[in-house]
Scaffold this motif. Structure first.
Motif: not given
Length: 293
Positions: A220-226
């Protein structure tokens, strides 16, 4: 430096496997990396994928487009011209770790019948066989030196890491006698001379030392670094583990749930020759780079 010949074998009809070295080392990794880059640069018709590993690489190809022996000849011809400068544009990453956490402890207690020493925890066992006085000394040794990510795989986003110390001080532990059917997500594991972080919950056989609150794989790439990739780690990353306490861990989990958590990273150009010339000073310089604002 003398380099041993690369050993090539075919796997089925579609794979060419190249063993650069029988053991993991930074020179072996860089030679493998150089070969992969050289093959990619050739843009050879029929190659479907190239996978870099600790001290080897594998080429998947379409035998209807290129004959196996023709591919082998091309790859062999690149050995002398492949990248050998020993420099890598990479990054240094700080990974917070709650060592001796309650979740891996609960898990390891469920599987003591599969362990070499049922009467001790994984970390107590690892500390003893590596000559450390206690688990605190072990944590200091484990977190006191950076780790080099030599490959990413097995399950999505799982990094295999090689500790950047001389062989005498290398942490080594065997895997469980038989694999567990459960491992908490984001567990810090170790098997042989390799460390890893379990990116997802599932089966596993590595000894368990702690957990990190930092997601390293998220579709889901919820965090900025992902945002750039659902898989955080890349081969060549340099990792520094930072011990944290339970309060810090819980606070970081709140930040993860709110989408505010981030990892401390710094870009870095790793130079193999400079590192090999004075490893201790080079590691010290790397860590100073990480904490530069």
């Amino acid at each position: 430096m003398h380099q041993q010949p690369i050993r090539y074998t075919f796997g089925g009809d579609e794979h060419l496997f190249a063993e650069v070295s029988e053991s993991m080392s930074l020179p072996a990794f860089f030679r493998s990396l150089g070969m992969v880059k050289a093959i990619e640069k050739e843009n050879i018709s029929g190659i479907l994928d190239i996978c870099l590993a600790n001290a080897s690489f594998q080429v998947r190809f379409n035998p209807d487009e290129i004959l196996p022996n023709d591919l082998l000849a091309i790859v062999k011809s690149l050995e002398s011209s492949s990248l050998q400068e020993g420099q890598l544009d990479t990054r240094i990453v700080e990974i917070p770790v709650l060592y001796n956490d309650p979740w891996t402890y609960e898990t390891l207690m469920r599987f003591r019948d599969r362990h070499q020493d049922p009467d001790s925890t994984d970390m107590e066992y690892a500390a003893r066989i590596n000559g450390h006085a206690d688990t605190e000394a072990f944590i200091k040794a484990h977190s006191g030196s950076p780790w080099f990510v030599s490959m990413v795989g097995f399950v999505s986003g799982l990094p295999f890491m090689f500790q950047m110390v001389d062989q005498e001080h290398q942490i080594e532990v065997p895997k469980y006698l038989s694999p567990r059917t459960d491992t908490p997500k984001q567990t810090l594991g170790h098997g042989g001379c390799f460390g890893c972080i379990y990116s997802v919950r599932g089966a596993g056989g590595y000894q368990m030392f702690g957990v990190t609150p930092a997601p390293i794989y998220d579709p889901e790439q919820a965090l900025s670094y992902l945002k750039e990739s659902m898989v955080f780690f890349r081969a060549g990353d340099i990792v520094k583990f930072k011990p944290i306490n339970r309060d810090e861990y819980d606070q970081m989990l709140i930040e993860v749930e709110k989408g505010l958590f981030t990892l401390k990273t710094q870009p870095f150009v790793f130079d193999l020759a400079t590192y090999l010339a004075n490893p201790d000073q080079y590691k010290k310089d790397m860590m100073e780079v990480l904490y530069v604002d």
